[in-house]
Design an enzyme around this catalytic site. Structure first.
Site, PDB file in Angstrom:
ATOM      1  N   LYS A 198       0.841  -1.199   0.000  1.00  0.00           N
ATOM      2  CA  LYS A 198       0.000   0.000   0.000  1.00  0.00           C
ATOM      3  C   LYS A 198       0.873   1.244   0.000  1.00  0.00           C
ATOM      4  O   LYS A 198       1.855   1.332   0.743  1.00  0.00           O
ATOM      5  CB  LYS A 198      -0.920  -0.017   1.219  1.00  0.00           C
ATOM      6  CG  LYS A 198      -1.910   1.134   1.276  1.00  0.00           C
ATOM      7  CD  LYS A 198      -2.820   1.016   2.491  1.00  0.00           C
ATOM      8  CE  LYS A 198      -3.812   2.163   2.561  1.00  0.00           C
ATOM      9  NZ  LYS A 198      -4.730   2.058   3.722  1.00  0.00           N
ATOM     10  N   SER A 217      -9.405   1.894   2.676  1.00  0.00           N
ATOM     11  CA  SER A 217      -8.554   2.727   1.837  1.00  0.00           C
ATOM     12  C   SER A 217      -7.453   1.923   1.133  1.00  0.00           C
ATOM     13  O   SER A 217      -6.739   2.467   0.288  1.00  0.00           O
ATOM     14  CB  SER A 217      -7.903   3.829   2.691  1.00  0.00           C
ATOM     15  OG  SER A 217      -7.094   3.279   3.711  1.00  0.00           O
ATOM     16  N   SER A 272      -9.873  -0.670   6.837  1.00  0.00           N
ATOM     17  CA  SER A 272      -9.288  -0.460   5.509  1.00  0.00           C
ATOM     18  C   SER A 272      -8.542  -1.645   4.923  1.00  0.00           C
ATOM     19  O   SER A 272      -8.138  -1.598   3.761  1.00  0.00           O
ATOM     20  CB  SER A 272      -8.360   0.762   5.535  1.00  0.00           C
ATOM     21  OG  SER A 272      -9.108   1.943   5.672  1.00  0.00           O
TER      22      SER A 272
END
Length: 491
Positions: A95, A170, A194
């Site tokens: 990420k 996210s 997330s």
């Protein structure tokens, strides 16, 4: 870097006066000596060099359109430092809020310009030591601040099952990269869901670990008391393997966790397990009947394998999304000079120097920043205390229930995946202020418990539905046993 100068005796007296202390001379002398010792500690901390020794790396390039079909990638690279190990030649997506030395990082926000971390996050080092290949940085939502997948400066991240639908956020790109087979595993972060939200929307396995299990050094902070790092994978076994490697970066927990083998006992099944169905997790206004039905079918299937279920109630779960609002006072501190003085060499200070335009933050991130300005300090303190009281009740009820049950079960997301909104819609339609997707996931962040989502079926629109199990602190192994049983039923 400037040193911290110990205060004089007069400065100590002045500090005592401002703090409301009326101390005798002997204790003034004691506090003066204590301050000298603490300043020494601060200087050691301030001057410690956390930079890794970085060998030559293929830092890669921006993704080409033909390999970025769902806007899942923010950057592509090929970094491998060991040829053997438990993850030999396994491709990993990271990420784009987690530091990989030498690789650009933007956290999905166009306001962050030309930032290249100078060191690896410890979880990255652990993966590389076991032969993994860092294949790139996965697209993430703007400032890691959305349960949906349409806020990144790199464009909307599209669901692999239906490009018109959200992939969840996210850690949106991490979910899509795994689901498409671009990587074997991906790392995400989870502050209110997330990791689990994109895992559920994309039909994957996602673990929100016990808070503190994996060090957050080199991870862009949102709410430090809630932030966790976790794995997204296609299978439960891969998830357990991946977590074991990442957890090795936390040396302090080794006496408690032993060899970090989360695959141990994974095939034992659920015979004689006592599981709880949390009533409130199915009773939100936005709960979808088809989603609830699919999850209840998964529960019935586990019952047929020998698990017993009781329905339980924890009413405070329904106020979780409201309680977390006060935590968001902290959410953008890392962008402000008050909290990030220049010259420091940790990630939050480094990244601040490259944050050039706060107007580029997402609407969600701006809302959290502005929230602090709507309240005076006394009101904010009172609300934070109120929130902490509610969270303490919630935490104690989870602890108490988990003394009796092996895990607590709910739908990961109560509703179905919404469509990615058109940019032509009014802002309120593009960015709903009620972030109901996280209604069930947020509780584990507030309490600190581990929480696993696994796919348990598909809707009539062929969209995945996740079932979520929350367990005892540091008992991720039990959750993997349950998840593996669900997975085998699906297969």
């Amino acid at each position: 870097m400037a040193a911290y100068i110990p205060p004089s005796v007069e400065s100590v007296k002045d500090a005592c006066k401002r703090a409301g202390y009326d101390l005798p001379e002997e204790e003034i002398h004691y506090q003066h000596q204590a301050a000298i010792g603490m300043m020494d500690s601060l200087n050691i901390l301030n001057n410690y060099d956390i930079n890794n020794s970085i060998e030559h790396r293929d830092i890669g390039e921006a993704p080409k359109p033909e390999v970025n079909t769902h806007n899942q990638w923010a950057w592509r690279c090929n970094i491998q430092t060991a040829k053997s190990g438990k993850l030999a030649n396994k491709k990993i997506g990271v990420k784009d809020c987690i530091a990989v030395a030498g690789v650009p990082m933007q956290v999905g926000c166009a306001g962050i310009v030309d930032y290249i971390p100078s060191y690896d996050s410890p979880c990255i080092t652990s993966l590389l030591n076991e032969g993994a290949i860092i294949a790139g940085k996965t697209n993430c939502e703007n400032a890691s601040f959305s349960p949906f997948s349409h806020t990144s400066c790199n464009g909307d991240v599209m669901n692999p099952h239906n490009k018109q639908k959200t992939a969840g956020g996210s850690s949106s790109g991490s979910g899509v990269c795994v689901a498409l087979g671009d990587v074997d595993m991906a790392i995400g972060t989870d502050t209110a869901g997330s990791v689990r939200l994109p895992s559920s929307y994309c039909g994957l396995v996602g673990m929100k670990v016990t808070t503190g299990l994996i060090p957050r050094i080199g991870v862009t902070p949102i709410v430090t008391s809630l932030d966790t790092v976790g794995p997204l994978t296609r299978t439960v076994k891969d998830n357990a393997l991946f977590l074991g490697i990442m957890a090795k970066s936390n040396k302090m927990l080794q006496p408690l966790l032993g060899d970090y083998d989360y695959s141990d006992g994974i095939e034992k099944g659920v015979q004689n397990m006592r599981l709880a169905v949390l009533k409130e997790g199915f009773e939100f206004e936005h709960s979808d009947p088809e989603v609830s039905s699919i999850v209840r079918k998964g529960i019935e299937n586990l019952s047929n394998l020998g698990a017993t279920f009781d329905e339980i109630s924890i009413p405070e779960v329904k106020i979780g999304l409201f309680a977390i609002t006060t935590n968001l006072f902290e959410a953008t501190y890392w962008l402000e000079d008050k909290y990030c003085p220049k010259g420091h060499k940790t990630l939050r200070y480094e990244i601040k120097e490259h944050f050039k335009d706060q107007n580029k933050l997402s609407h969600y991130a701006k809302s959290s920043t502005l929230l602090r300005y709507y309240l005076n300090e006394e009101e904010a303190d009172r609300l934070i205390e109120r929130s902490h009281d509610i969270v303490e009740v919630l935490k104690n009820k989870f602890i108490k229930k988990l003394e009796k049950y092996d895990a607590i079960c709910v739908p990961t997301i109560p509703g179905k995946a919404p469509s990615i909104p058109s940019k032509d819609l009014p802002l309120l339609d593009q960015f709903p202020t009620n972030l109901t997707a996280a209604s069930n996931t947020v509780a584990a962040n507030l309490t600190g418990h581990p929480s696993l989502t696994v796919n348990c079926g598909f809707t009539t629109e062929n969209m995945p539905v996740g079932i979520m199990f929350t367990g005892r602190y540091f008992d991720e192994r039990t959750l993997y046993r349950i998840g593996r049983a669900i997975e085998k039923l699906q297969n």
